[in-house]
Design a protein around this motif. Structure first.
Motif, PDB file in Angstrom:
ATOM      1  N   LEU A 229       9.678  12.159   9.691  1.00  0.00           N
ATOM      2  CA  LEU A 229       8.356  12.031  10.328  1.00  0.00           C
ATOM      3  C   LEU A 229       8.546  11.192  11.594  1.00  0.00           C
ATOM      4  O   LEU A 229       8.889  10.000  11.506  1.00  0.00           O
ATOM      5  N   PRO A 230       8.318  11.789  12.768  1.00  0.00           N
ATOM      6  CA  PRO A 230       8.671  11.060  13.996  1.00  0.00           C
ATOM      7  C   PRO A 230       7.690   9.950  14.385  1.00  0.00           C
ATOM      8  O   PRO A 230       8.048   9.033  15.118  1.00  0.00           O
ATOM      9  N   GLY A 231       6.457  10.018  13.859  1.00  0.00           N
ATOM     10  CA  GLY A 231       5.403   9.160  14.412  1.00  0.00           C
ATOM     11  C   GLY A 231       5.260   7.766  13.835  1.00  0.00           C
ATOM     12  O   GLY A 231       4.338   7.036  14.238  1.00  0.00           O
ATOM     13  N   VAL A 232       6.110   7.362  12.914  1.00  0.00           N
ATOM     14  CA  VAL A 232       5.938   6.019  12.351  1.00  0.00           C
ATOM     15  C   VAL A 232       7.281   5.465  11.899  1.00  0.00           C
ATOM     16  O   VAL A 232       8.163   6.187  11.458  1.00  0.00           O
ATOM     17  N   SER A 233       7.394   4.146  12.066  1.00  0.00           N
ATOM     18  CA  SER A 233       8.609   3.451  11.659  1.00  0.00           C
ATOM     19  C   SER A 233       8.193   2.142  11.012  1.00  0.00           C
ATOM     20  O   SER A 233       7.265   1.484  11.484  1.00  0.00           O
ATOM     21  N   GLY A 234       8.851   1.780   9.928  1.00  0.00           N
ATOM     22  CA  GLY A 234       8.529   0.517   9.253  1.00  0.00           C
ATOM     23  C   GLY A 234       7.587   0.737   8.081  1.00  0.00           C
ATOM     24  O   GLY A 234       7.152   1.859   7.802  1.00  0.00           O
ATOM     25  N   MET A 235       7.240  -0.354   7.407  1.00  0.00           N
ATOM     26  CA  MET A 235       6.403  -0.275   6.200  1.00  0.00           C
ATOM     27  C   MET A 235       4.981   0.172   6.501  1.00  0.00           C
ATOM     28  O   MET A 235       4.233   0.546   5.602  1.00  0.00           O
ATOM     29  N   LYS A 236       4.582   0.135   7.775  1.00  0.00           N
ATOM     30  CA  LYS A 236       3.260   0.640   8.153  1.00  0.00           C
ATOM     31  C   LYS A 236       3.090   2.090   7.676  1.00  0.00           C
ATOM     32  O   LYS A 236       1.984   2.504   7.312  1.00  0.00           O
ATOM     33  N   GLY A 237       4.187   2.861   7.695  1.00  0.00           N
ATOM     34  CA  GLY A 237       4.116   4.271   7.286  1.00  0.00           C
ATOM     35  C   GLY A 237       3.558   4.403   5.877  1.00  0.00           C
ATOM     36  O   GLY A 237       2.419   4.864   5.681  1.00  0.00           O
ATOM     37  N   PRO A 238       4.339   3.955   4.848  1.00  0.00           N
ATOM     38  CA  PRO A 238       3.817   4.115   3.484  1.00  0.00           C
ATOM     39  C   PRO A 238       2.537   3.316   3.231  1.00  0.00           C
ATOM     40  O   PRO A 238       1.642   3.803   2.534  1.00  0.00           O
ATOM     41  N   LEU A 239       2.427   2.134   3.819  1.00  0.00           N
ATOM     42  CA  LEU A 239       1.241   1.310   3.518  1.00  0.00           C
ATOM     43  C   LEU A 239      -0.039   1.942   4.058  1.00  0.00           C
ATOM     44  O   LEU A 239      -1.093   1.880   3.423  1.00  0.00           O
ATOM     45  N   SER A 240       0.041   2.592   5.224  1.00  0.00           N
ATOM     46  CA  SER A 240      -1.176   3.213   5.764  1.00  0.00           C
ATOM     47  C   SER A 240      -1.606   4.408   4.904  1.00  0.00           C
ATOM     48  O   SER A 240      -2.801   4.683   4.774  1.00  0.00           O
ATOM     49  N   CYS A 241      -0.635   5.081   4.294  1.00  0.00           N
ATOM     50  CA  CYS A 241      -0.985   6.187   3.373  1.00  0.00           C
ATOM     51  C   CYS A 241      -1.667   5.603   2.144  1.00  0.00           C
ATOM     52  O   CYS A 241      -2.660   6.152   1.643  1.00  0.00           O
ATOM     53  N   LEU A 242      -1.125   4.490   1.660  1.00  0.00           N
ATOM     54  CA  LEU A 242      -1.707   3.874   0.458  1.00  0.00           C
ATOM     55  C   LEU A 242      -3.135   3.410   0.725  1.00  0.00           C
ATOM     56  O   LEU A 242      -3.993   3.473  -0.160  1.00  0.00           O
ATOM     57  N   THR A 243      -3.409   2.966   1.944  1.00  0.00           N
ATOM     58  CA  THR A 243      -4.787   2.565   2.268  1.00  0.00           C
ATOM     59  C   THR A 243      -5.728   3.759   2.100  1.00  0.00           C
ATOM     60  O   THR A 243      -6.833   3.626   1.561  1.00  0.00           O
ATOM     61  N   GLN A 244      -5.285   4.942   2.549  1.00  0.00           N
ATOM     62  CA  GLN A 244      -6.114   6.147   2.393  1.00  0.00           C
ATOM     63  C   GLN A 244      -6.341   6.464   0.917  1.00  0.00           C
ATOM     64  O   GLN A 244      -7.448   6.753   0.482  1.00  0.00           O
ATOM     65  N   ALA A 245      -5.266   6.400   0.140  1.00  0.00           N
ATOM     66  CA  ALA A 245      -5.372   6.763  -1.278  1.00  0.00           C
ATOM     67  C   ALA A 245      -6.196   5.726  -2.048  1.00  0.00           C
ATOM     68  O   ALA A 245      -6.991   6.077  -2.927  1.00  0.00           O
ATOM     69  N   ARG A 246      -6.034   4.463  -1.704  1.00  0.00           N
ATOM     70  CA  ARG A 246      -6.777   3.408  -2.413  1.00  0.00           C
ATOM     71  C   ARG A 246      -8.270   3.497  -2.128  1.00  0.00           C
ATOM     72  O   ARG A 246      -9.091   3.147  -2.978  1.00  0.00           O
ATOM     73  N   PHE A 247      -8.600   3.952  -0.931  1.00  0.00           N
ATOM     74  CA  PHE A 247     -10.013   4.195  -0.614  1.00  0.00           C
ATOM     75  C   PHE A 247     -10.584   5.207  -1.619  1.00  0.00           C
ATOM     76  O   PHE A 247     -11.669   5.010  -2.179  1.00  0.00           O
ATOM     77  N   GLY A 248      -9.821   6.268  -1.873  1.00  0.00           N
ATOM     78  CA  GLY A 248     -10.263   7.279  -2.842  1.00  0.00           C
ATOM     79  C   GLY A 248     -10.323   6.723  -4.257  1.00  0.00           C
ATOM     80  O   GLY A 248     -11.185   7.116  -5.045  1.00  0.00           O
ATOM     81  N   ILE A 249      -9.434   5.807  -4.580  1.00  0.00           N
ATOM     82  CA  ILE A 249      -9.418   5.209  -5.922  1.00  0.00           C
ATOM     83  C   ILE A 249     -10.642   4.306  -6.119  1.00  0.00           C
ATOM     84  O   ILE A 249     -11.242   4.284  -7.199  1.00  0.00           O
ATOM     85  N   ALA A 250     -10.999   3.565  -5.072  1.00  0.00           N
ATOM     86  CA  ALA A 250     -12.177   2.680  -5.176  1.00  0.00           C
ATOM     87  C   ALA A 250     -13.414   3.510  -5.532  1.00  0.00           C
ATOM     88  O   ALA A 250     -14.265   3.096  -6.316  1.00  0.00           O
ATOM     89  N   TRP A 251     -13.503   4.702  -4.963  1.00  0.00           N
ATOM     90  CA  TRP A 251     -14.598   5.625  -5.296  1.00  0.00           C
ATOM     91  C   TRP A 251     -14.379   6.257  -6.667  1.00  0.00           C
ATOM     92  O   TRP A 251     -15.302   6.373  -7.479  1.00  0.00           O
ATOM     93  N   GLY A 252     -13.151   6.702  -6.903  1.00  0.00           N
ATOM     94  CA  GLY A 252     -12.864   7.455  -8.115  1.00  0.00           C
ATOM     95  C   GLY A 252     -13.129   6.661  -9.382  1.00  0.00           C
ATOM     96  O   GLY A 252     -13.704   7.187 -10.351  1.00  0.00           O
ATOM     97  N   ALA A 253     -12.736   5.393  -9.381  1.00  0.00           N
ATOM     98  CA  ALA A 253     -12.894   4.567 -10.585  1.00  0.00           C
ATOM     99  C   ALA A 253     -14.358   4.491 -11.005  1.00  0.00           C
ATOM    100  O   ALA A 253     -14.673   4.422 -12.202  1.00  0.00           O
TER     101      ALA A 253
END
Ligand code: FAD
Length: 387
Positions: A229-253
């Protein structure tokens, strides 16, 4: 369905439609079969294309055949899916927020065109490989690495607890690039049929049983350099995805808790002891009153989170607070609902015990409750209690 302070009155027609479509799907097609799948430890894979047909994968993204719905519509979808089972919501969360999102946000044009349309329909299944056997809460210590060799990268390492890895066509693997200065974490798209990839299933789960979980083994796996994936380097990559998924979890729970509440309310009004429904006892009414109050305050937090996300003002710390609060709430309330069902409450005929067991996973994955506590502690004091 519980909506005690009338939040649904503010939904637009599109949001209502998404909610109603998901609710009907869960009621008619998922709830009748989930108990059996839970006992067997399987996911109804025949529903994967149907979820795509209904537009349940990343509907908040735009382009590539994706509808670009509001964040509230996305949240409502997660809420309805998790009212079915946390495993069902996990399927949509992983595919949408953890695989399609990084390709959408950080992928090349070719990667987006190749993967997003067929992932949106559920024709192709993805998984997200971050956690390793020795590195869960601290993924930045990951040992999986990539080395550049001509026009290829060669990957080595192992990931575990990966939702859908045994059925995935492609994995987003986060690995340290040993060929670059400071060995940054990068995202790699790894097709699971490549030589050297193994995806063993984890069978011993007592939680989230209606969801497929596995490992990803990587032994000298060669991928074209274009798969990074050319557009991201560092832990920001996985962590920003987790922010998206956790948003869904806050609703889902909230959906899981609401399903427990509705089940307990119905049971209490039907079940008779001492010559009348148990709902007439003050002790049972107190439980329902507390459950409804806790669910309503969690709903308010979820709605507010969507507003902040729409305005581009949602921070990872906001998400930590909502994930932490709403999952704890659902975990606590599912237990009370189970209790109200007496002996029947421990069977697969009713949802609360299944939700209760699932919520142990939801409490732990996507950042444990403890880790979100530390994130908030740091934000509130300016002092980090962890690295
Ligand atoms: P550990 O990190 O070892 O934590 C153990 C305990 O120590 C926890 O209670 C934790 O809160 C506590 N702890 C750790 N550090 C601290 C600290 N600094 N201070 C205080 N307490 C601390 N991962 C993926 O990458 N992709 C997936 O698709 C995925 N799906 C999953 C599906 C399931 C069913 C499960 C159970 C997990 C999944 N995970 C996935 C992994 C999940 O994100 C990790 O389990 C989680 O991050 C915790 O890591 P760990 O299990 O190694 O626990």
């Amino acid at each position: 369905m519980l909506d005690y302070v009338g939040l649904e009155a503010d939904l637009d027609s599109e949001e209502r439609m998404v909610r109603d479509t998901a609710r009907e799907f869960v009621e008619k097609e998922f709830k009748p079969i989930v108990g059996e799948h839970y006992i067997d430890g399987t996911f109804p894979t025949e529903l994967i294309p149907k979820l795509g047909e209904l537009g349940f994968y990343a509907p908040n993204l735009d382009g590539y055949g994706l509808p670009g719905l509001s964040e509230t519509a996305y949240g409502l979808l997660m809420q309805e899916l998790e009212a079915g089972d946390s495993g069902l919501r996990s399927m949509a969360s992983v595919q949408g927020a953890l695989v399609m999102y990084p390709i959408y946000a950080y992928g090349s044009d070719e990667q987006k065109e190749q993967w997003l349309p067929e992932m949106g329909t559920g024709e192709t299944i993805g998984c997200f490989g971050l956690t390793e056997p020795e590195h869960g809460s601290n993924p930045s210590a990951m040992e999986t690495y990539a080395t550049k060799a001509g026009n290829e990268y060669v990957l080595n390492g192992s990931k575990t607890w990966i939702t859908n890895s045994p059925i995935a066509d492609v994995a987003v693997v986060w690995a340290r690039d040993r060929s670059a200065e400071n060995t940054p974490v990068r995202g790699f798209l790894v097709e699971t049929d490549r030589d050297g990839v193994s995806t063993n299933k984890i069978d011993e789960k007592l939680s989230l049983r209606a969801s497929i979980t596995g490992e990803i083994g990587l032994q000298n796996v060669h991928i074209p350099k274009e798969n990074m994936l050319p557009g991201v380097s560092g832990m920001k990559g996985p962590l920003s995805c987790l922010t998206q998924a956790r948003f869904g979890i806050a609703w889902g729970a909230v959906g899981a808790a609401r399903d427990c509440f509705e089940t307990a309310r119905e049971y209490a009004t039907d079940r008779e002891q001492f010559g009348g429904p148990i709902a007439r006892f003050q002790l049972q009414q107190e439980k329902l009153a507390e459950m409804a109050t806790q669910i309503t305050t969690a709903q308010l937090l979820a709605y507010r989170l969507s507003e902040l996300k729409e305005r581009g003002e949602m921070t990872p710390q906001h998400v930590s607070m909502a994930k932490r609060n709403n999952v704890r709430m659902a975990r606590d309330q599912s237990r009370i609902a189970r209790e109200m069902l007496g002996g029947n409450g421990i069977t697969a005929d009713y949802s609360p015990m299944r939700h209760m067991a699932n919520l142990e996973t939801v409490y732990t994955y996507e950042g444990t409750h403890d880790i979100h506590t530390l994130v908030l502690g740091q934000d509130l004091t300016g002092i980090a209690a962890f690295e």
